[in-house]
Design an enzyme around this catalytic site. Structure first.
Site, PDB file in Angstrom:
ATOM      1  N   SER A 145       5.845  34.092 138.750  1.00  0.00           N
ATOM      2  CA  SER A 145       5.131  33.032 138.045  1.00  0.00           C
ATOM      3  C   SER A 145       5.105  33.355 136.560  1.00  0.00           C
ATOM      4  CB  SER A 145       3.698  32.952 138.591  1.00  0.00           C
ATOM      5  OG  SER A 145       2.849  32.191 137.748  1.00  0.00           O
ATOM      6  N   TYR A 158      -4.775  35.158 141.587  1.00  0.00           N
ATOM      7  CA  TYR A 158      -3.393  34.675 141.480  1.00  0.00           C
ATOM      8  C   TYR A 158      -2.639  35.473 140.416  1.00  0.00           C
ATOM      9  CZ  TYR A 158       0.526  31.413 141.145  1.00  0.00           C
ATOM     10  OH  TYR A 158       1.786  30.850 141.144  1.00  0.00           O
TER      11      TYR A 158
END
Length: 253
Positions: A145, A158
């Site tokens: 990410s 996350y």
């Protein structure tokens, strides 16, 4: 030299989170390059299966919950029963929880870390053992990410999981390269998926995001097609431990 280093004919790929968005696009891209697909998801991936089979490739669906590692042996056994071998693993499945760090719960921490990091490690371990048993190496591709590089806001677990995933990609590459196993990652930028629908609908946030992307547009799932085929193919045989940002230049701004 291989005539077409991007040719994946005869290869078998396991892809988690195959039922929508980025996962579906990568399934179709690998199938277009010649791969048969083992798709892992919690729901039946009807559209993904149809698109893969339209490319003339086989698709085997496995329903599994990746919030715990219990499904790992089942996934590997089912893939081997269907195809007799595994050549590629794409760790795409992930989850996210949004909350201020001051209010973040232990459950939301554990839920995200379990799917995004713990299960990724143990599925990679199981598949790597199979690669070694086959004596032919293999490819593992972790979907990271932008928050593997940046901190983000209101997504502590996350961010931790995706930062950890980039580190894990390097660690596994260091250990497994000697077995002919390539472990690399792809870090998508801001993509047009269901997860970003709210951001794209917010005129101010949408403008802020586009203003930082040199390419001037949101990424589309198809933008991962070339990178995933590259990292799954012999074209990347000397690429180890790298996380490729596919972000329209976001990190360069």
């Amino acid at each position: 030299m291989v005539a077409n280093p991007f040719d994946l004919s005869g290869k078998v790929a396991i892809i988690t989170g195959c039922d929508a968005g980025l996962g579906r696009s990568m399934c179709v891209a690998l199938a277009s390059a010649g791969c048969d697909i083992v798709g892992i998801s919690r729901r039946e991936p009807h559209e993904t299966q149809s698109e893969v089979e339209a490319k003339g490739r086989r698709f085997v669906s496995i329903r599994a919950d990746l919030s715990a590692t219990d499904a790992v042996p089942f996934i590997v056994d089912e893939a081997l029963q269907a195809f007799g071998r595994i050549d590629i693993l794409v760790n795409n499945a992930g989850t996210i929880r949004r909350e201020d760090a001051l209010n973040f719960t232990e459950k939301d921490w554990d839920d995200v870390m379990g799917v995004n990091l713990k299960t990724v490690f143990f599925l990679s371990q199981a598949v790597a053992r199979q690669f070694i048993a086959q004596q032919g190496g293999g490819k593992i591709i972790n979907i990271a990410s932008m928050l593997s590089f940046q901190g983000g806001i209101r997504v502590p677990s996350y961010t931790a999981s995706k930062s950890g995933l980039m580190g894990l990609t390097k660690a596994l590459a260091n250990e497994w390269a000697k077995h002919g196993i390539n472990v690399n990652g792809i870090a998508p930028g801001y993509m047009v998926t269901n997860n970003t629908a709210a951001l794209r609908a917010d005129e101010q946030r949408n403008a802020e995001i586009l203003g930082r992307i040199p390419a001037g547009r949101w990424g589309e799932p198809i933008d991962l097609a070339g990178p995933v085929v590259f990292l799954a193919s012999s074209a990347s045989d000397y690429v180890h431990g790298h996380t490729l940002a596919v972000d329209g230049g976001w990190l360069a701004r």
